[in-house]
Design an enzyme around this catalytic site. Structure first.
Site, PDB file in Angstrom:
ATOM      1  N   GLU A   1       0.861  -1.205   0.028  1.00 43.70           N
ATOM      2  CA  GLU A   1      -0.069  -0.176   0.074  1.00 43.70           C
ATOM      3  C   GLU A   1       0.748   1.115   0.089  1.00 43.70           C
ATOM      4  O   GLU A   1       0.382   2.492  -0.305  1.00 43.70           O
ATOM      5  CB  GLU A   1      -0.936  -0.141   1.131  1.00 43.70           C
ATOM      6  CG  GLU A   1      -2.081  -1.198   1.060  1.00 43.70           C
ATOM      7  CD  GLU A   1      -3.025  -0.757   0.146  1.00 43.70           C
ATOM      8  OE1 GLU A   1      -2.855   0.440  -0.535  1.00 43.70           O
ATOM      9  OE2 GLU A   1      -4.013  -1.590  -0.017  1.00 43.70           O
TER      10      GLU A   1
ATOM     11  N   GLU B   1       6.806 -21.622   8.607  1.00 37.95           N
ATOM     12  CA  GLU B   1       7.081 -20.893   9.769  1.00 37.95           C
ATOM     13  C   GLU B   1       7.778 -21.619  10.714  1.00 37.95           C
ATOM     14  O   GLU B   1       8.429 -20.907  11.677  1.00 37.95           O
ATOM     15  CB  GLU B   1       5.707 -20.475  10.209  1.00 37.95           C
ATOM     16  CG  GLU B   1       4.955 -21.681  11.044  1.00 37.95           C
ATOM     17  CD  GLU B   1       3.932 -21.141  11.890  1.00 37.95           C
ATOM     18  OE1 GLU B   1       3.622 -21.309  12.945  1.00 37.95           O
ATOM     19  OE2 GLU B   1       2.859 -20.805  11.073  1.00 37.95           O
TER      20      GLU B   1
END
Length: 303
Positions: free
Chosen positions: A82, A113
């Protein structure tokens, strides 16, 4: 191993969740979410310190790098994505990494992870340097991918920030700075995409917005660091110039044309009476800070 984590605990308020009416369920979630902003607010000093650290590194041509796994990684990638459309920043200035790579944005990558070496390798692959700031996002505060990346970041001389929703987590000993909004147990136990995810999004909003404001990307609350390269941006540029100069739409349009569509240049020209070329020099000398460029020339004239 996860039993001691606040984010994994059972929430007494939602023990009868499956028996609640839909309205009661909505009100419960809304009531729980109301406490998220308070938890984030309690980390104001740490967030401000992080913004200052990020801003300092960005001014030295460093980068802001978010990385995490699952929801945490996705939120980091989102915030990074963004920045260019919001602040016209270089797409390489703010980067988001997620364990398992781009595929993990929409599909779970099993085991990604749990690999601390992968966190280090992902940072190494983008050429992490001592000028960069990394924000390792792990709501649990124990994700191996994030901890491995933070360790590598510190070894590389980068400034390491940890973002978690558990206090006194494992993450704390692997960072230069920790931001830890403790939002309490989730409505659905362990579903950290909810309150913890909301807190994470709020903190990331503050980090990127604060750092960009410090870079001179705004004039007041106006997004001035853009160039009118299409009809949509041209209309937005006119509105911004009008708001910053009090000119009419036609006058703002003409001024923008004279300044090659550069909003900052147009505003400096209006407030100082300088040429577009000189306005660009003033902005460069002020490191892109519009208000400083205007005040600088005003101060010179008053002396």
């Amino acid at each position: 191993m996860l039993d001691h984590l606040t984010t994994e605990a059972s929430n007494p308020a939602s023990e009868d969740l499956d028996e609640m009416s839909t309205l009661d369920l909505v009100n419960l979630i809304n009531g729980q979410d109301a406490g998220v902003a308070l938890a984030v607010g309690q980390q104001a000093l740490q967030i401000a310190a992080a913004i200052d650290a990020i801003s300092t590194r960005l001014l030295r041509s460093g980068r802001l790098i978010y990385f995490g796994a699952g929801t945490s990684g996705r939120l980091g990638v989102l915030d990074a994505a963004e920045c260019p459309p919001t602040f016209s920043s270089d797409p390489k200035q703010v980067i988001g990494l997620i364990a398992g790579g781009p595929t993990a944005m929409t599909t779970a990558v099993e085991g990604a992870e749990d690999n601390p070496e992968l966190g280090a390798k992902d940072l190494q692959a983008i050429g992490l340097s001592s000028q960069d700031v990394v924000v390792g996002i792990a709501t649990s505060g124990r994700t191996p991918y994030v901890i491995g990346g933070l360790d590598y970041a510190r070894e590389s001389g980068a400034y390491a920030i940890g973002l978690t929703c558990n206090d006194n987590s494992e993450l704390h000993s692997h960072c230069d700075l920790v931001i830890a909004p403790v939002v309490g147990p989730e409505i659905i136990s362990g579903s950290t995409r909810m309150k913890a995810g909301t807190a994470t999004k709020m903190v990331l909003n503050m980090l990127s917005t604060g750092a960009m404001v410090r870079q001179g990307k705004t004039f007041g609350n106006l997004m001035v660091d853009l160039r009118a390269t299409n009809s949509k941006l041209n209309a937005r540029a006119k509105r911004i110039v009008k708001a910053a100069t009090k000119l009419s739409e036609d006058e703002a349009s003409r001024l923008l044309e004279q300044c090659n569509g550069e909003v900052k240049t147009a505003i400096v020209v209006h407030h100082t009476g300088e040429s577009a070329e000189q306005a660009r020099i003033l902005l460069s000398e002020a490191n892109g800070h519009l208000r400083q460029a205007i005040r600088g020339i005003t101060r010179e004239r008053s002396c």
